[in-house]
Design an enzyme around this catalytic site. Structure first.
Site, PDB file in Angstrom:
ATOM      1  N   ARG A  93      57.447 -40.813 -85.467  1.00 39.12           N
ATOM      2  CA  ARG A  93      56.999 -41.362 -84.225  1.00 39.12           C
ATOM      3  C   ARG A  93      55.622 -41.344 -83.964  1.00 39.12           C
ATOM      4  O   ARG A  93      54.758 -42.179 -83.355  1.00 39.12           O
ATOM      5  CB  ARG A  93      57.594 -40.475 -83.109  1.00 39.12           C
ATOM      6  N   ARG A 148      66.817 -33.577 -77.821  1.00 41.89           N
ATOM      7  CA  ARG A 148      67.156 -34.973 -78.182  1.00 41.89           C
ATOM      8  C   ARG A 148      67.542 -35.300 -79.551  1.00 41.89           C
ATOM      9  O   ARG A 148      66.597 -34.578 -80.207  1.00 41.89           O
ATOM     10  CB  ARG A 148      65.848 -35.561 -77.658  1.00 41.89           C
ATOM     11  N   ARG A 185      53.789 -50.132 -75.362  1.00 39.47           N
ATOM     12  CA  ARG A 185      53.661 -49.382 -76.427  1.00 39.47           C
ATOM     13  C   ARG A 185      52.884 -50.294 -77.508  1.00 39.47           C
ATOM     14  O   ARG A 185      52.786 -49.848 -78.489  1.00 39.47           O
ATOM     15  CB  ARG A 185      54.717 -48.696 -76.889  1.00 39.47           C
ATOM     16  N   LYS A 225      53.536 -36.492 -71.162  1.00 41.13           N
ATOM     17  CA  LYS A 225      53.679 -37.591 -70.276  1.00 41.13           C
ATOM     18  C   LYS A 225      54.796 -37.573 -69.202  1.00 41.13           C
ATOM     19  O   LYS A 225      54.627 -37.287 -67.841  1.00 41.13           O
ATOM     20  CB  LYS A 225      53.604 -38.901 -70.918  1.00 41.13           C
ATOM     21  N   ARG A 271      61.240 -28.854 -77.351  1.00 42.67           N
ATOM     22  CA  ARG A 271      61.610 -29.602 -76.146  1.00 42.67           C
ATOM     23  C   ARG A 271      63.067 -29.673 -75.873  1.00 42.67           C
ATOM     24  O   ARG A 271      63.933 -29.702 -76.720  1.00 42.67           O
ATOM     25  CB  ARG A 271      61.325 -30.931 -75.934  1.00 42.67           C
TER      26      ARG A 271
HETATM   27  P1  ADP Z   1      56.103 -36.682 -73.604  1.00 49.42           P
HETATM   28  O1  ADP Z   1      56.924 -37.434 -72.275  1.00 49.42           O
HETATM   29  O2  ADP Z   1      54.865 -37.110 -73.642  1.00 49.42           O
HETATM   30  O3  ADP Z   1      57.020 -37.106 -74.878  1.00 49.42           O
HETATM   31  P2  ADP Z   1      56.981 -34.115 -72.507  1.00 49.42           P
HETATM   32  O4  ADP Z   1      56.522 -34.127 -71.015  1.00 49.42           O
HETATM   33  O5  ADP Z   1      58.664 -34.593 -72.535  1.00 49.42           O
HETATM   34  O6  ADP Z   1      56.180 -35.169 -73.317  1.00 49.42           O
HETATM   35  O7  ADP Z   1      56.573 -32.693 -73.010  1.00 49.42           O
HETATM   36  C1  ADP Z   1      56.797 -32.568 -74.492  1.00 49.42           C
HETATM   37  C2  ADP Z   1      57.146 -31.042 -74.461  1.00 49.42           C
HETATM   38  O8  ADP Z   1      56.025 -30.151 -74.355  1.00 49.42           O
HETATM   39  C3  ADP Z   1      58.153 -30.494 -73.587  1.00 49.42           C
HETATM   40  O9  ADP Z   1      59.022 -29.408 -74.081  1.00 49.42           O
HETATM   41  C4  ADP Z   1      57.264 -29.931 -72.289  1.00 49.42           C
HETATM   42  O10 ADP Z   1      57.700 -28.646 -71.674  1.00 49.42           O
HETATM   43  C5  ADP Z   1      56.101 -29.176 -73.170  1.00 49.42           C
HETATM   44  N1  ADP Z   1      54.866 -29.335 -72.659  1.00 49.42           N
HETATM   45  C6  ADP Z   1      54.318 -30.476 -71.794  1.00 49.42           C
HETATM   46  N2  ADP Z   1      52.954 -30.108 -71.276  1.00 49.42           N
HETATM   47  C7  ADP Z   1      52.717 -29.034 -71.897  1.00 49.42           C
HETATM   48  C8  ADP Z   1      51.447 -28.290 -71.982  1.00 49.42           C
HETATM   49  N3  ADP Z   1      50.399 -28.664 -71.319  1.00 49.42           N
HETATM   50  N4  ADP Z   1      51.687 -27.131 -72.721  1.00 49.42           N
HETATM   51  C9  ADP Z   1      52.734 -26.755 -73.334  1.00 49.42           C
HETATM   52  N5  ADP Z   1      53.511 -27.261 -73.485  1.00 49.42           N
HETATM   53  C10 ADP Z   1      53.806 -28.460 -72.824  1.00 49.42           C
HETATM   54  P1  AMP Z   2      60.006 -41.491 -75.181  1.00 58.52           P
HETATM   55  O1  AMP Z   2      61.065 -40.905 -74.467  1.00 58.52           O
HETATM   56  O2  AMP Z   2      58.876 -42.143 -74.708  1.00 58.52           O
HETATM   57  O3  AMP Z   2      59.586 -40.609 -76.292  1.00 58.52           O
HETATM   58  O4  AMP Z   2      60.789 -42.717 -76.030  1.00 58.52           O
HETATM   59  C1  AMP Z   2      61.932 -42.301 -76.817  1.00 58.52           C
HETATM   60  C2  AMP Z   2      61.993 -43.407 -77.833  1.00 58.52           C
HETATM   61  O5  AMP Z   2      62.532 -44.623 -77.052  1.00 58.52           O
HETATM   62  C3  AMP Z   2      60.954 -44.175 -78.725  1.00 58.52           C
HETATM   63  O6  AMP Z   2      60.614 -43.404 -80.039  1.00 58.52           O
HETATM   64  C4  AMP Z   2      61.421 -45.501 -78.877  1.00 58.52           C
HETATM   65  O7  AMP Z   2      62.501 -45.660 -79.829  1.00 58.52           O
HETATM   66  C5  AMP Z   2      62.034 -45.917 -77.548  1.00 58.52           C
HETATM   67  N1  AMP Z   2      61.242 -46.452 -76.660  1.00 58.52           N
HETATM   68  C6  AMP Z   2      60.686 -45.861 -75.383  1.00 58.52           C
HETATM   69  N2  AMP Z   2      59.986 -46.748 -74.651  1.00 58.52           N
HETATM   70  C7  AMP Z   2      59.624 -48.055 -75.538  1.00 58.52           C
HETATM   71  C8  AMP Z   2      58.963 -48.951 -75.555  1.00 58.52           C
HETATM   72  N3  AMP Z   2      58.141 -49.375 -74.422  1.00 58.52           N
HETATM   73  N4  AMP Z   2      59.091 -49.862 -76.435  1.00 58.52           N
HETATM   74  C9  AMP Z   2      59.849 -49.785 -77.616  1.00 58.52           C
HETATM   75  N5  AMP Z   2      60.442 -48.553 -77.715  1.00 58.52           N
HETATM   76  C10 AMP Z   2      60.366 -47.648 -76.884  1.00 58.52           C
END
Ligand code: ADP
Ligand code: AMP
Length: 217
Positions: A171, A160, A88, A13, A127
């Site tokens: 999660r 992270r 969420r 995302k 990541r």
């Molecule tokens: P989210 O915001 O949904 O938690 P991220 O955008 O941070 O996910 O992506 C999670 C991990 O996967 C990151 O390390 C990113 O570089 C990698 N990633 C994202 N999109 C892809 C893809 N299409 N193929 C492989 N790896 C990806």
């Molecule tokens: P994310 O960066 O989207 O993976 O979010 C990391 C963490 O932040 C999640 O696992 C939750 O603990 C918290 N968080 C982010 N967005 C929300 C939301 N809309 N509602 C509740 N918790 C959230």
């Protein structure tokens, strides 16, 4: 356009949202990024939120709803917005509807990135995020040019604290129980656009932009 981007943690995302927001010239609003910033600043909200985040749980609705409401009231959101990581839960979705209704705007689409659960663990544990600018990398799929260093700003890359294998599973369970049902909520309104996230990053982006073009006409 007023957009939401949804999908399980690690679906991509954030990676996609940065590019889509740049392309459409709208702000990318990530609640995860906002909460991590509050943790970094050591605010009261940040201290409270960190306990939930490190356990893989959601922070309470009343905390995050207020934060998003304030953010959507900022002038840059008049041009549209791309919300990432919010809503969420059903109460969050209802609060968002009410906030938008009060200012007479609607959500145009919900981009739903699908990635099989078995792929997610490797994505999340690999990541790496820039401590300075928040840019996201992956040790295998999207490595930086120089190990441990951000390509964009030279900042230090870190893992992270919630990106561990055991927290990922928690999660994903939370996502399936509390967030996935929102796809029915938005599906009933005809807003959900399914995107195959199990493809190369550039191809996923192309699919999203093609889908949005069809909506804009
Ligand atoms: P989210 O915001 O949904 O938690 P991220 O955008 O941070 O996910 O992506 C999670 C991990 O996967 C990151 O390390 C990113 O570089 C990698 N990633 C994202 N999109 C892809 C893809 N299409 N193929 C492989 N790896 C990806
Ligand atoms: P994310 O960066 O989207 O993976 O979010 C990391 C963490 O932040 C999640 O696992 C939750 O603990 C918290 N968080 C982010 N967005 C929300 C939301 N809309 N509602 C509740 N918790 C959230």
């Amino acid at each position: 356009m007023n957009l939401l981007i949804m999908g399980p943690p690690g679906a991509g995302k954030g990676t996609q949202a940065v590019e889509v927001a740049k392309e459409l010239k709208i702000p990318h609003i990530s609640t995860g990024d906002m909460l991590r910033e509050a943790v970094k600043q050591g605010t009261e909200m940040g201290k409270k939120a960190k306990e939930y985040m490190d356990k893989g749980q959601l922070v309470p609705d009343e905390v995050i709803i207020g934060v998003v409401r304030d953010r959507l009231g900022q002038p840059d959101c008049k041009a549209g917005f791309l919300l990432d990581g919010f809503p969420r839960t059903l109460p969050q979705a209802e609060a968002l509807d009410e906030t938008l209704k009060n200012v007479g705007i609607k959500i145009d689409a919900v981009i739903n990135i699908n990635v099989p659960r078995e792929r997610i663990v490797a994505r999340i544990t690999g990541r790496r995020v820039c401590r300075a600018c928040g840019d996201t990398y992956h040790v295998v799929n999207k490595p930086p040019q120089e190990s441990g260093k951000c390509d964009k700003c030279g900042g230090e890359l870190y893992q992270r604290s919630d990106d561990t294998e055991e927290t990922v599973n928690k999660r994903l369970d939370v996502y399936e129980a509390q967030t996935q049902p929102l796809l029915d909520y938005y599906g009933r309104q005809g807003l959900v656009k399914d995107i195959n996230g199990d493809q190369e990053i550039g191809k996923v982006l192309q699919d999203i932009l093609d889908t949005l073009k069809q909506i804009k006409g």
